[in-house]
Design an enzyme around this catalytic site. Structure first.
Site, PDB file in Angstrom:
ATOM      1  NE  ARG A 131       1.069  -7.662  18.958  1.00 27.16           N
ATOM      2  CZ  ARG A 131       1.915  -8.424  18.182  1.00 27.16           C
ATOM      3  NH1 ARG A 131       2.745  -9.231  18.552  1.00 27.16           N
ATOM      4  NH2 ARG A 131       1.590  -8.209  16.761  1.00 27.16           N
TER       5      ARG A 131
ATOM      6  NE  ARG B  26      -2.746 -12.801  23.189  1.00 30.13           N
ATOM      7  CZ  ARG B  26      -2.862 -13.392  22.328  1.00 30.13           C
ATOM      8  NH1 ARG B  26      -3.352 -14.587  22.064  1.00 30.13           N
ATOM      9  NH2 ARG B  26      -2.329 -13.027  21.284  1.00 30.13           N
TER      10      ARG B  26
ATOM     11  NE  ARG C 226      -9.383 -11.228  25.023  1.00 25.91           N
ATOM     12  CZ  ARG C 226      -8.995 -11.609  23.836  1.00 25.91           C
ATOM     13  NH1 ARG C 226      -7.881 -11.214  23.654  1.00 25.91           N
ATOM     14  NH2 ARG C 226      -9.662 -12.529  23.085  1.00 25.91           N
TER      15      ARG C 226
ATOM     16  CG  ASP D  74      -6.603  -4.999  16.538  1.00 28.85           C
ATOM     17  OD1 ASP D  74      -6.733  -4.836  15.160  1.00 28.85           O
ATOM     18  OD2 ASP D  74      -5.700  -5.727  16.968  1.00 28.85           O
TER      19      ASP D  74
ATOM     20  CE1 TYR E 223      -3.795  -9.281   9.974  1.00 26.92           C
ATOM     21  CE2 TYR E 223      -2.757  -7.349   9.283  1.00 26.92           C
ATOM     22  CZ  TYR E 223      -2.874  -8.445  10.197  1.00 26.92           C
ATOM     23  OH  TYR E 223      -1.803  -9.039  10.969  1.00 26.92           O
TER      24      TYR E 223
END
Length: 343
Positions: free
Chosen positions: A25, A29, A38, A75, A152
């Site tokens: 990652r 962020r 973003r 992702d 998921y």
């Protein structure tokens, strides 16, 4: 030349005084430039599917830190979307998906052959990166492993214990197995296309592997990884694969050898002496700094970085975190870690 790239040398089994380094990652962020890009994209999925902006955020940590590898910004849930699942992200809460809880739900999904139309922007991102990355930087593609992706798709979101996936596995084994098989075949096709587009390494993220025990681990973590890696090696013999069966515990032993993976990424719970003794004999090990230290910083970050480097210095090693860097990490602490590692 590709042969000189540090990450590829480690994956080929070379022991180095200074291990190559990247972070899971690393485009994310915690970086102000990521947040700005973003915002420009509008939302997370729009960023993933915009090749120019996805390439930009992939390049940002390379410009800032000079990591030895860049990992494609995407992702693991783009694949379910390409298979026909509804996927959206709730701000502050994470992903949501339409669920596969009955045979009828599974039957509504598309086949593995139809994924590329949706995923073509991801391949375009890789093509941009192949031309724009520094010549010494390795380009990593990735996908989620079948079990993790299935958790998921069955629950419709992330869950603490993967309970809905275990329930389907135990009550409707046929539908569960069909889903695993569909994800497995689609992942082979997806990663193969990533390689064709420029990925020099691919990584298989099985973030929830640790909740599978005994035969279930062998059937739904190890066996799909083996099938994916075997097929990728048949199509692309010279492309290394990193496997990450997170929190596999003792089941890490032999995982690389059994699946054909060139490198085993290990989580923060793995004892380094144990890893050196039991895992490095089969090849490269990647890991395993605690991401919390990228928030805390200080002397503990420095000493832990040096300890990991030393503990795994007896064999091929890629320095990384034991899981992804978190949004509250301080970008300055990445510099502290790199200074401690590189001297």
């Amino acid at each position: 030349m590709a042969e000189q790239k540090k990450l590829l040398r480690a994956l080929a089994g070379e022991k180095m005084d200074l291990p190559p380094v990247w972070m899971m990652r690393q485009a994310g962020r915690y970086l102000p430039e990521y947040r700005a890009t973003r915002a420009q994209a509008g939302d997370f999925l729009s960023l993933c599917y915009n090749p120019e902006l996805a390439a930009e955020v992939t390049l940002q940590p390379i410009r800032r830190y000079g990591f030895d590898a860049a990992i494609l910004f995407a992702d693991i849930l783009l694949l379910p979307q390409a298979l026909g699942a509804d996927v959206w992200f709730v701000t502050g809460e994470g992903p949501r998906l339409s669920t596969v809880t009955f045979a009828d739900d599974f039957n509504k999904l598309s086949g593995a052959d139809g994924i590329h139309e949706t995923l073509n922007p991801i391949y375009e991102t890789l093509k941009i990166l192949k031309s724009e990355l520094p010549k010494e930087t390795t380009l990593i593609g990735f996908a989620g492993a079948p079990w993790t992706v299935a958790t998921y798709m069955i629950a419709g979101r992330g869950t603490p214990d993967q309970g809905p996936a275990h329930a389907l596995k135990n009550t409707d084994r046929e539908t569960f197995q069909k889903l695993i098989d569909l994800i497995t075949q689609s992942t082979i096709s997806y990663l193969s296309a990533q390689i064709d587009a420029g990925a020099e390494v691919v990584k298989l993220f099985d973030s929830w592997a640790g909740s599978l025990k005994g035969d279930d681990f062998n059937d739904f973590a190890l066996a799909p990884a083996k099938r994916i890696i075997s097929e990728l090696k048949a199509r692309h013999p010279h492309i290394p694969v990193i496997a990450f069966p997170r929190e596999a515990g003792d089941a890490y032993i032999g995982f690389a050898k059994e699946t054909g993976a060139d490198c085993l990424a290990i989580d923060t719970k793995v004892d380094l002496g144990w890893a050196a003794e039991n895992l490095q004999k089969d090849g490269c090990v990647q890991g395993n700094l605690d991401p919390k230290l990228m928030v805390e910083g200080g002397q503990k970050l420095v000493s832990e970085t040096k300890r990991i480097k030393e503990a795994l210095s007896g064999g091929p090693h890629i320095f990384n975190l034991g899981h992804g860097i978190t949004p509250d990490a301080d970008p300055a602490n990445v510099d502290v870690m790199l200074k401690a590692l590189r001297g």
